[in-house]
Write a protein that holds these residues in place. Structure first.
Motif, mmCIF file in Angstrom:
data_model
loop_
_atom_site.group_PDB
_atom_site.id
_atom_site.type_symbol
_atom_site.label_atom_id
_atom_site.label_comp_id
_atom_site.label_asym_id
_atom_site.label_seq_id
_atom_site.Cartn_x
_atom_site.Cartn_y
_atom_site.Cartn_z
ATOM 1 N N LEU A 125 -12.162 -10.596 19.321
ATOM 2 C CA LEU A 125 -11.539 -11.226 20.480
ATOM 3 C C LEU A 125 -10.818 -10.219 21.368
ATOM 4 O O LEU A 125 -10.325 -10.574 22.434
ATOM 5 C CB LEU A 125 -10.545 -12.303 20.019
ATOM 6 N N GLY A 126 -10.742 -8.989 20.921
ATOM 7 C CA GLY A 126 -10.074 -7.955 21.694
ATOM 8 C C GLY A 126 -10.136 -6.639 20.953
ATOM 9 O O GLY A 126 -10.775 -6.517 19.901
ATOM 10 N N THR A 127 -9.457 -5.644 21.490
ATOM 11 C CA THR A 127 -9.417 -4.307 20.903
ATOM 12 C C THR A 127 -8.037 -4.053 20.308
ATOM 13 O O THR A 127 -7.023 -4.205 20.992
ATOM 14 C CB THR A 127 -9.710 -3.240 21.977
ATOM 15 N N LEU A 128 -7.992 -3.706 19.023
ATOM 16 C CA LEU A 128 -6.731 -3.385 18.364
ATOM 17 C C LEU A 128 -6.415 -1.910 18.579
ATOM 18 O O LEU A 128 -7.243 -1.039 18.286
ATOM 19 C CB LEU A 128 -6.810 -3.673 16.864
ATOM 20 N N VAL A 129 -5.216 -1.635 19.069
ATOM 21 C CA VAL A 129 -4.793 -0.263 19.339
ATOM 22 C C VAL A 129 -3.491 0.014 18.604
ATOM 23 O O VAL A 129 -2.551 -0.784 18.673
ATOM 24 C CB VAL A 129 -4.572 -0.029 20.852
ATOM 25 N N GLY A 130 -3.428 1.123 17.883
ATOM 26 C CA GLY A 130 -2.177 1.482 17.212
ATOM 27 C C GLY A 130 -2.394 2.041 15.835
ATOM 28 O O GLY A 130 -3.177 2.972 15.639
ATOM 29 N N GLN A 131 -1.727 1.426 14.845
ATOM 30 C CA GLN A 131 -1.778 1.884 13.459
ATOM 31 C C GLN A 131 -2.013 0.686 12.535
ATOM 32 O O GLN A 131 -1.790 -0.458 12.926
ATOM 33 C CB GLN A 131 -0.474 2.592 13.100
ATOM 34 N N PRO A 132 -2.484 0.931 11.299
ATOM 35 C CA PRO A 132 -2.733 -0.172 10.361
ATOM 36 C C PRO A 132 -1.505 -1.057 10.177
ATOM 37 O O PRO A 132 -0.368 -0.591 10.235
ATOM 38 C CB PRO A 132 -3.102 0.552 9.058
ATOM 39 N N THR A 133 -1.735 -2.342 9.932
ATOM 40 C CA THR A 133 -0.634 -3.294 9.811
ATOM 41 C C THR A 133 0.071 -3.184 8.464
ATOM 42 O O THR A 133 -0.377 -2.478 7.558
ATOM 43 C CB THR A 133 -1.151 -4.739 9.995
ATOM 44 N N ALA A 134 1.164 -3.923 8.327
ATOM 45 C CA ALA A 134 2.039 -3.818 7.157
ATOM 46 C C ALA A 134 1.689 -4.768 6.025
ATOM 47 O O ALA A 134 2.503 -5.000 5.136
ATOM 48 C CB ALA A 134 3.490 -4.056 7.579
ATOM 49 N N ASN A 135 0.501 -5.330 6.049
ATOM 50 C CA ASN A 135 0.052 -6.229 4.987
ATOM 51 C C ASN A 135 -1.376 -5.913 4.608
ATOM 52 O O ASN A 135 -2.146 -5.383 5.407
ATOM 53 C CB ASN A 135 0.063 -7.691 5.451
ATOM 54 N N LEU A 136 -1.747 -6.299 3.393
ATOM 55 C CA LEU A 136 -3.160 -6.333 3.059
ATOM 56 C C LEU A 136 -3.830 -7.371 3.944
ATOM 57 O O LEU A 136 -3.177 -8.267 4.483
ATOM 58 C CB LEU A 136 -3.349 -6.710 1.586
ATOM 59 N N LEU B 281 0.836 -1.193 0.000
ATOM 60 C CA LEU B 281 0.000 0.000 0.000
ATOM 61 C C LEU B 281 0.875 1.248 0.000
ATOM 62 O O LEU B 281 1.948 1.263 0.603
ATOM 63 C CB LEU B 281 -0.921 0.007 1.223
ATOM 64 N N ASP B 282 0.390 2.309 -0.636
ATOM 65 C CA ASP B 282 1.189 3.519 -0.794
ATOM 66 C C ASP B 282 1.569 4.149 0.542
ATOM 67 O O ASP B 282 2.699 4.614 0.718
ATOM 68 C CB ASP B 282 0.417 4.534 -1.647
ATOM 69 N N PHE B 283 0.633 4.173 1.493
ATOM 70 C CA PHE B 283 0.962 4.817 2.766
ATOM 71 C C PHE B 283 2.053 4.053 3.513
ATOM 72 O O PHE B 283 2.837 4.637 4.264
ATOM 73 C CB PHE B 283 -0.296 4.982 3.638
ATOM 74 N N LEU B 284 2.129 2.729 3.299
ATOM 75 C CA LEU B 284 3.190 1.940 3.913
ATOM 76 C C LEU B 284 4.533 2.222 3.234
ATOM 77 O O LEU B 284 5.572 2.327 3.901
ATOM 78 C CB LEU B 284 2.861 0.453 3.840
ATOM 79 N N ASP B 285 4.520 2.350 1.904
ATOM 80 C CA ASP B 285 5.749 2.719 1.199
ATOM 81 C C ASP B 285 6.264 4.063 1.709
ATOM 82 O O ASP B 285 7.459 4.238 1.945
ATOM 83 C CB ASP B 285 5.485 2.810 -0.309
ATOM 84 N N GLU B 286 5.355 5.009 1.871
ATOM 85 C CA GLU B 286 5.730 6.337 2.376
ATOM 86 C C GLU B 286 6.372 6.220 3.760
ATOM 87 O O GLU B 286 7.392 6.839 4.055
ATOM 88 C CB GLU B 286 4.480 7.218 2.443
ATOM 89 N N LYS B 287 5.772 5.409 4.600
ATOM 90 C CA LYS B 287 6.258 5.240 5.978
ATOM 91 C C LYS B 287 7.667 4.642 5.984
ATOM 92 O O LYS B 287 8.574 5.131 6.673
ATOM 93 C CB LYS B 287 5.300 4.323 6.729
ATOM 94 N N TYR B 288 7.846 3.579 5.208
ATOM 95 C CA TYR B 288 9.133 2.889 5.211
ATOM 96 C C TYR B 288 10.234 3.752 4.581
ATOM 97 O O TYR B 288 11.356 3.806 5.070
ATOM 98 C CB TYR B 288 9.020 1.557 4.465
ATOM 99 N N VAL B 289 9.915 4.422 3.480
ATOM 100 C CA VAL B 289 10.904 5.237 2.777
ATOM 101 C C VAL B 289 11.360 6.411 3.624
ATOM 102 O O VAL B 289 12.562 6.724 3.673
ATOM 103 C CB VAL B 289 10.316 5.719 1.433
#
Length: 468
Positions: free
Chosen positions: A394-405, A165-173
Motif C-alpha cells: 500500500l506504500g513504501t516503508l522508509v526508515g529502520q526495522p520496527t520494534a516488534n516481531l 530481537l538482539d539488535f533492538l536490545d542493543e539499540k535500546y540499551v
C-alpha cells in the motif's frame, strides 16, 4: 533520540503498581514463592508461554536463578530478578516496571551516568554527553566502566532489555545507557571510565553523575497533539501519528477525515505517514487510517488467538463492551472477537480469522504515492500498521526495522500482584499474526533502509523530488 524519559513517562502512568516497603528485605523462601507464582500466572494467562523458550530451557533457567539467590535481597534487587525472568521469556508485552524505585530515586536526588553510548563498527563510543564535563568529549573508544569491559556491561544490560530481537536490545540499551545502568547495577557516582583518546592513548577518568532532569529533552510548553497534519509543499502532505491509544477512536477518525478532505481539496499526490516513535495501542485505529489510502482490500493481521480464562473475559468485556450493555449476552455475538471468545471453553484458545477490509471509495479515485516512516521505536499496533502497508504493498516503508516481531504476543490485559513483594506484572493474552499469515522471527523491514545518522523524512522528500 534518547528513550530514557519516554520510557519513564510511560511508567509513571502505571499507578496500579503496589508500593512495597523499599528498605525491607525479602527472604530467599519468599522470593522463590513469588517466582513460582509469577510462572504459574504466566502459564495460566498466556497463549503460549513457551513459544520463544521451550519448557526445558525455562526450567533450567529458573532452577539456576533460584539457586543463585542470596538468603536476603532488597526489594529492588529482587525486582531485577523478576525482570530478568520476564526478559528471558522474550515477549515484549509480558513485563513489569521499576516505577516505584525510579520515582523514589529521583525524589531523593539520585544521580545517573552522564552519557549515552553507541556501537561504532564493533567498539563503543560516546553518543551524547548530558553533563558539563567536557573531558568526556575526548573519549574516542570506551574500554571499561568501573573496571568491567564495556562489551560485558552491554551484554549484562541486554539481559534486562525486553525487546524481542538482539539488535533492538542493543539499540535500546545504548541509547538509554544511563537508565539501564541504574536499572541493572547498584553503582553510584563517580564512575571510572577506561578509554582510548583521540590519539589512541589509553587513559582513565572519573565522571560525575547527573540528575534525571539533565537527561530530559527540552519540551515545548505547548502540548503536542497525538496526530498532526502538515502541508510540506504543493504536492506533499505529512501525517504524524504518535500512537493509537492516547485519544478516543473518534478523535483519530475525525483527524483522518479532516486530513484527507484537505488532501482532496489541494490535490495532494504524495502522502507521508510518520509512525516513528509510535507507542502502539489499538490496531483498529490503523485500519481506520488505511481505508483512506488503500487501493485494495487489506487487514492489519490475518488472525488473532486469545487465551480465554474467566478473568480474561471479565477484563475484555470491561474494556470493549459498554457497561450498560454487559447484561445483554446476545450482544456478545455481534463482534467477531467477543463471539469467538464467549464460544470458547475456559482455558482454551479462541481463534479470530480477520476478514479483508474494503477501502473507502474516495481512496480509489485518485492514485497517490504513499510513504510510511518507521524506526526501531515503532511498536505494537504501530508495527502492525507497517506490516499492513508492507504485505499489501500500500506504500513504501522508509526508515529502520520496527520494534516488534512481525507476528507477536500482545494485549497485556491481565495484571497480577506477587504475594510477598507485591510487584505487579502484566501478561500478554493474544497472538497477532501478520497480514500475510506468515509467522517469522524478524520485525517489519523497511523497503528503503537508512542509517542512524540519516533522517527518514528528508530521505523521503529526496525520493519524491527524484520522481518529479
Amino acid at each position: 533520540m534518547i528513550r530514557f524519559l519516554l520510557t519513564i513517562a510511560f511508567l509513571t502512568i502505571l499507578q496500579c503498581q503496589q508500593v512495597f516497603a523499599q528498605d525491607e528485605q525479602l527472604s530467599k523462601k519468599q522470593m522463590i514463592y513469588d517466582i513460582d507464582c509469577l510462572v504459574e500466572k504466566i502459564n495460566y494467562s498466556h497463549p503460549n508461554p513457551y513459544y520463544y523458550r521451550n519448557k526445558e530451557e525455562w526450567t533450567h533457567y529458573l532452577d539456576s536463578l533460584k539457586k543463585e539467590l542470596p538468603e536476603n535481597l532488597s526489594p529492588f534487587g529482587f525486582w531485577r530478578q523478576i525482570d530478568k525472568i520476564l526478559v528471558f521469556m522474550n515477549d515484549a508485552h509480558t513485563r513489569s516496571y521499576p516505577t516505584q524505585f525510579y520515582k523514589k530515586y529521583v525524589k531523593e536526588g539520585g544521580l545517573f551516568f552522564p552519557f549515552s553510548i553507541e556501537n561504532k563498527k564493533g567498539s563503543y563510543g560516546v553518543k551524547k554527553n548530558y553533563s558539563d564535563q567536557t573531558a568526556i568529549d575526548s573519549i574516542s573508544r570506551i574500554v571499561a566502566v568501573n573496571g568491567i569491559p564495556i562489551e560485558k556491561v552491554v551484554q549484562t544490560l541486554k539481559l534486562q532489555s525486553s525487546k524481542e530481537l538482539d539488535f533492538l536490545d542493543e539499540k535500546y540499551v545504548t541509547a538509554s545507557f544511563p537508565y539501564y545502568l541504574w536499572r541493572v547495577y547498584d553503582w553510584t557516582a563517580p564512575y571510572a571510565i577506561d578509554f582510548l583518546d583521540k590519539n589512541g592513548k589509553t587513559d582513565r577518568m572519573e565522571v560525575q553523575g547527573v540528575l534525571s532532569t539533565a537527561l530530559a529533552e527540552k519540551k515545548s510548553e505547548a502540548k503536542e497533539e497525538t496526530c498532526m497534519f502538515t502541508i510540506l509543499n504543493d504536492s506533499t502532505a505529512l501525517l504524524t501519528i504518535k500512537d493509537f491509544d492516547s485519544e478516543k477512536r473518534s478523535y483519530f477518525k475525525k483527524f483522518y477525515k479532516t486530513s484527507f478532505k484537505k488532501i482532496e481539496k489541494l490535490k495532494i499526490k504524495n502522502i507521508i505517514i510518520d509512525v516513528r516513535n509510535h507507542d502502539g495501542g489499538d490496531a483498529r485505529y490503523g485500519e481506520d487510517l488505511g481505508r483512506y489510502f488503500a487501493d485494495k482490500p487489506f487487514r492489519t493481521s490475518s488472525k488473532t488467538l486469545w487465551k480465554v480464562t474467566p478473568e480474561f473475559k471479565k477484563n475484555f468485556s470491561a474494556m470493549y463492551i459498554p457497561k450498560i450493555m454487559r447484561w445483554a449476552k446476545f450482544t456478545y455475538g455481534i463482534n467477531k472477537h467477543t463471539k469467538a471468545i464467549w464460544s470458547t471453553k475456559d482455558n482454551e484458545l479462541a481463534v479470530v480469522e480477520h476478514k479483508l477490509i474494503k477501502p473507502k471509495k474516495s481512496s480509489l479515485k485518485h492514485k497517490r504515492n504513499v510513504f510510511v516512516l518507521i524506526d526501531n521505536y515503532t511498536f505494537s499496533a504501530g508495527s502492525m500498521f507497517a506490516a499492513m502497508v508492507k504485505d499489501y504493498q500500500l506504500g513504501t516503508l522508509v526508515g529502520q526495522p520496527t520494534a516488534n516481531l512481525s507476528s507477536f504476543y500482545a494485549d497485556p490485559m491481565m495484571w497480577y500482584a506477587l504475594p510477598y513483594s507485591k510487584f505487579t506484572f502484566q501478561v500478554s493474552t493474544s497472538l497477532d499474526v501478520r497480514p500475510s499469515g506468515i509467522i517469522d522471527t524478524e520485525s517489519i523491514l523497511p523497503d528503503i533502509e537508512i542509517e542512524d545518522n540519516e533522517d527518514a523524512l528528508q530521505k523521503t522528500m529526496e525520493l519524491i523530488q527524484q520522481k518529479r
